[in-house]
Motif scaffolding. Structure first.
Motif, PDB file in Angstrom:
ATOM      1  N   VAL A   1       0.536  -1.099  -0.035  1.00  0.00           N
ATOM      2  CA  VAL A   1       0.061  -0.451   0.118  1.00  0.00           C
ATOM      3  C   VAL A   1       1.145   1.063   0.382  1.00  0.00           C
ATOM      4  N   ASN A   2       2.447   1.636   0.582  1.00  0.00           N
ATOM      5  CA  ASN A   2       3.039   1.929  -0.070  1.00  0.00           C
ATOM      6  C   ASN A   2       3.629   2.095  -0.890  1.00  0.00           C
ATOM      7  N   LEU A   3       3.591   1.694  -1.962  1.00  0.00           N
ATOM      8  CA  LEU A   3       4.195   1.513  -3.007  1.00  0.00           C
ATOM      9  C   LEU A   3       3.208   2.925  -4.300  1.00  0.00           C
ATOM     10  N   GLN A   4       4.308   3.920  -4.703  1.00  0.00           N
ATOM     11  CA  GLN A   4       4.533   5.240  -4.855  1.00  0.00           C
ATOM     12  C   GLN A   4       5.011   4.999  -6.861  1.00  0.00           C
ATOM     13  N   HIS A   5       5.864   4.146  -6.876  1.00  0.00           N
ATOM     14  CA  HIS A   5       6.430   3.951  -7.942  1.00  0.00           C
ATOM     15  C   HIS A   5       6.510   3.404  -8.112  1.00  0.00           C
ATOM     16  N   LEU A   6       5.919   2.471  -9.726  1.00  0.00           N
ATOM     17  CA  LEU A   6       6.589   0.559 -10.315  1.00  0.00           C
ATOM     18  C   LEU A   6       6.724   0.870 -11.535  1.00  0.00           C
ATOM     19  N   ASP A   7       7.529   0.402 -10.982  1.00  0.00           N
ATOM     20  CA  ASP A   7       7.967  -0.013 -13.044  1.00  0.00           C
ATOM     21  C   ASP A   7       7.618  -0.938 -13.363  1.00  0.00           C
ATOM     22  N   LEU A   8       7.234  -1.359 -14.663  1.00  0.00           N
ATOM     23  CA  LEU A   8       6.891  -3.394 -14.995  1.00  0.00           C
ATOM     24  C   LEU A   8       7.227  -3.042 -16.586  1.00  0.00           C
ATOM     25  N   LEU A   9       7.913  -2.560 -16.826  1.00  0.00           N
ATOM     26  CA  LEU A   9       8.110  -2.434 -18.081  1.00  0.00           C
ATOM     27  C   LEU A   9       9.376  -3.424 -18.481  1.00  0.00           C
ATOM     28  N   ASN A  10       8.100  -4.163 -20.207  1.00  0.00           N
ATOM     29  CA  ASN A  10       9.139  -5.150 -20.501  1.00  0.00           C
ATOM     30  C   ASN A  10       9.446  -6.388 -19.910  1.00  0.00           C
ATOM     31  N   ASN A  11       7.980  -6.776 -19.311  1.00  0.00           N
ATOM     32  CA  ASN A  11       7.741  -8.583 -19.089  1.00  0.00           C
ATOM     33  C   ASN A  11       7.371  -8.661 -19.978  1.00  0.00           C
ATOM     34  N   ARG A  12       6.126 -10.233 -19.288  1.00  0.00           N
ATOM     35  CA  ARG A  12       5.589 -10.474 -19.948  1.00  0.00           C
ATOM     36  C   ARG A  12       3.924 -10.818 -19.433  1.00  0.00           C
ATOM     37  N   LEU A  13       3.661  -9.594 -18.471  1.00  0.00           N
ATOM     38  CA  LEU A  13       2.107  -9.401 -17.969  1.00  0.00           C
ATOM     39  C   LEU A  13       1.301  -9.696 -18.731  1.00  0.00           C
ATOM     40  N   VAL A  14       0.211 -10.325 -18.706  1.00  0.00           N
ATOM     41  CA  VAL A  14      -1.476  -9.802 -19.522  1.00  0.00           C
ATOM     42  C   VAL A  14      -2.065  -9.421 -18.827  1.00  0.00           C
ATOM     43  N   MET A  15      -2.109  -9.987 -17.645  1.00  0.00           N
ATOM     44  CA  MET A  15      -3.183  -8.520 -17.133  1.00  0.00           C
ATOM     45  C   MET A  15      -2.468  -8.731 -15.271  1.00  0.00           C
ATOM     46  N   LEU A  16      -3.489  -7.373 -14.500  1.00  0.00           N
ATOM     47  CA  LEU A  16      -2.888  -7.487 -13.404  1.00  0.00           C
ATOM     48  C   LEU A  16      -4.082  -8.043 -12.340  1.00  0.00           C
ATOM     49  N   PRO A  17      -3.166  -8.439 -11.198  1.00  0.00           N
ATOM     50  CA  PRO A  17      -4.546  -8.471 -10.021  1.00  0.00           C
ATOM     51  C   PRO A  17      -5.598  -7.387  -9.507  1.00  0.00           C
ATOM     52  N   VAL A  18      -6.456  -7.919  -9.463  1.00  0.00           N
ATOM     53  CA  VAL A  18      -7.739  -7.338  -8.611  1.00  0.00           C
ATOM     54  C   VAL A  18      -7.155  -6.483  -7.569  1.00  0.00           C
ATOM     55  N   SER A  19      -6.321  -7.009  -7.021  1.00  0.00           N
ATOM     56  CA  SER A  19      -6.087  -6.091  -5.438  1.00  0.00           C
ATOM     57  C   SER A  19      -4.943  -5.033  -6.262  1.00  0.00           C
ATOM     58  N   PHE A  20      -4.595  -5.060  -7.231  1.00  0.00           N
ATOM     59  CA  PHE A  20      -4.058  -4.078  -7.941  1.00  0.00           C
ATOM     60  C   PHE A  20      -4.663  -2.572  -7.179  1.00  0.00           C
ATOM     61  N   ALA A  21      -6.098  -2.023  -7.243  1.00  0.00           N
ATOM     62  CA  ALA A  21      -7.019  -1.541  -6.781  1.00  0.00           C
ATOM     63  C   ALA A  21      -6.336  -0.928  -5.441  1.00  0.00           C
ATOM     64  N   GLN A  22      -5.908  -1.424  -4.664  1.00  0.00           N
ATOM     65  CA  GLN A  22      -5.861  -1.139  -3.116  1.00  0.00           C
ATOM     66  C   GLN A  22      -3.757  -0.128  -3.098  1.00  0.00           C
ATOM     67  N   LEU A  23      -3.672  -0.179  -4.011  1.00  0.00           N
ATOM     68  CA  LEU A  23      -2.225   0.640  -4.282  1.00  0.00           C
ATOM     69  C   LEU A  23      -2.965   2.122  -4.578  1.00  0.00           C
ATOM     70  N   LYS A  24      -3.308   2.724  -3.266  1.00  0.00           N
ATOM     71  CA  LYS A  24      -3.942   4.332  -3.241  1.00  0.00           C
ATOM     72  C   LYS A  24      -2.723   5.052  -3.268  1.00  0.00           C
ATOM     73  N   ASN A  25      -1.765   4.668  -3.382  1.00  0.00           N
ATOM     74  CA  ASN A  25      -0.727   5.429  -3.012  1.00  0.00           C
ATOM     75  C   ASN A  25       0.252   6.024  -4.498  1.00  0.00           C
ATOM     76  N   LEU A  26      -0.240   5.115  -5.702  1.00  0.00           N
ATOM     77  CA  LEU A  26       0.607   5.054  -6.371  1.00  0.00           C
ATOM     78  C   LEU A  26       0.373   6.302  -7.453  1.00  0.00           C
ATOM     79  N   LYS A  27       1.636   6.193  -7.880  1.00  0.00           N
ATOM     80  CA  LYS A  27       1.850   7.661  -8.023  1.00  0.00           C
ATOM     81  C   LYS A  27       2.089   8.151 -10.048  1.00  0.00           C
ATOM     82  N   TRP A  28       2.970   6.540 -10.331  1.00  0.00           N
ATOM     83  CA  TRP A  28       3.932   6.686 -11.035  1.00  0.00           C
ATOM     84  C   TRP A  28       3.509   4.836 -11.829  1.00  0.00           C
ATOM     85  N   LEU A  29       3.805   4.952 -13.193  1.00  0.00           N
ATOM     86  CA  LEU A  29       3.566   3.110 -13.663  1.00  0.00           C
ATOM     87  C   LEU A  29       4.004   2.853 -15.433  1.00  0.00           C
TER      88      LEU A  29
END
Length: 306
Positions: free
Chosen positions: A85-113
């Motif tokens: 929940v304290n995550l503000q900056h998340l870099d997932l560039l160049n992986n093999r992701l298709v979907m994000l988990p539903v719980s991703f919506a709980q990252l209310k402090n996320l400012k950069w993706l």
């Protein structure tokens, strides 16, 4: 200790202030326990390694503020990724992701993706857009969070519908179970009532038979003194009847023998014998007497009528 390049590495040696750089370390697994022991490291760089997935306990690193997982081979994120929940900056560039988990919506402090260069679901890719500069990456974080919140709401509603359907199904099963139990109770009650009625009829029949036997016994007991006081009256007539019947049988036998003798003497060639002559004479006398007796009766009958 984590392994990097086949050699043991002390994570504290990699720590620079609150930043821990484990990029380009040829890591296949994330040293979660060692990272949990360094709550000061709020900025974690794990880019350019060989991660295919994140361990489930990775989401216990709730102290992370900035996380770089770019240029790995991640196919999915843990279902409870929203615990960070304290995550503000998340870099997932160049992986093999298709979907994000539903719980991703709980990252209310996320400012950069940054989700570029992933085989994302078309809808998610359209929502995320590009991340070519700071502004776009911030907008991507906002849009993706909003999208994931919508998905979470839909997921929650769907879960509620499933729960409601399950509750209704459970209520239906309970109602059916209660109906079956009530039917079984009613069946047992009827069986008990029928058994009780059968036993009652048997008891009444037995009681009636016992009363009838007692009545018959009393009646016979009351008749015994009368029978004894008459000095066996029934035995005497029975004795006389037996003698009388024997006498009748004897007379009948004699009569039949006489008829047979008369018939033999009058029909056969024995009629010329002396015995048969006497028998025939006696027979003719008897017939004559009977005829004369009949004539006298007729005369008397006529006189009485006159």
């Amino acid at each position: 200790m984590a392994k990097a390049g086949g050699k043991g590495v002390n994570l504290k040696d990699k720590l620079d202030g609150n930043e821990l750089d484990l990029s380009l370390s040829d890591l296949n697994e994330i040293p979660v326990k060692e990272l949990a022991a360094l709550p000061k490291a709020t900025i974690l760089d794990l880019s350019c390694n060989n991660f295919i997935s994140l361990p489930s306990d990775f989401c216990s690193l709730t102290h992370l503020v900035k996380l770089d997982l770019s240029k790995n081979q991640l196919q999915q994120l843990p279902s409870d990724f929203g615990r960070l929940v304290n995550l503000q900056h998340l870099d997932l560039l160049n992986n093999r992701l298709v979907m994000l988990p539903v719980s991703f919506a709980q990252l209310k402090n996320l400012k950069w993706l940054d989700l570029k260069d992933n085989p994302l679901d078309p809808t998610l890719a359209k929502v995320a857009g590009d991340c070519l500069d700071e502004k776009q990456c911030k907008q991507a974080a906002i849009r993706v969070l909003q999208h994931m919140k919508t998905l979470q709401s839909e997921h929650d509603r769907e879960r509620q519908r499933r729960l409601q359907a399950e509750r209704e199904m459970e209520k239906k099963r309970e109602a059916e179970q209660r109906a079956r139990e009530a039917q079984e109770r009613e069946l047992r009650r009827r069986e008990k009532a029928e058994e009780k009625e059968r036993r009652r009829r048997e008891y009444d029949a037995l009681r009636a038979a016992r009363q009838e036997l007692e009545t018959q016994t009393k009646k016979e007991s009351s008749e015994i003194p009368k029978l004894s006081s008459v000095s066996h009256p029934s035995q005497l007539p029975r004795h006389r009847r037996s003698w009388f019947q024997a006498l009748l049988k004897l007379l009948l036998l004699i009569f039949l023998c006489a008829l047979s003798t008369v018939a033999v003497c009058r029909v056969t060639e024995l009629q010329r014998q002396s015995l048969c002559i006497s028998v025939n004479a006696l027979y003719e006398d008897v017939v004559t007497a009977l005829q004369s007796h009949k004539i006298v009766q007729n005369v008397l009958h006529q006189n009485s009528q006159q």
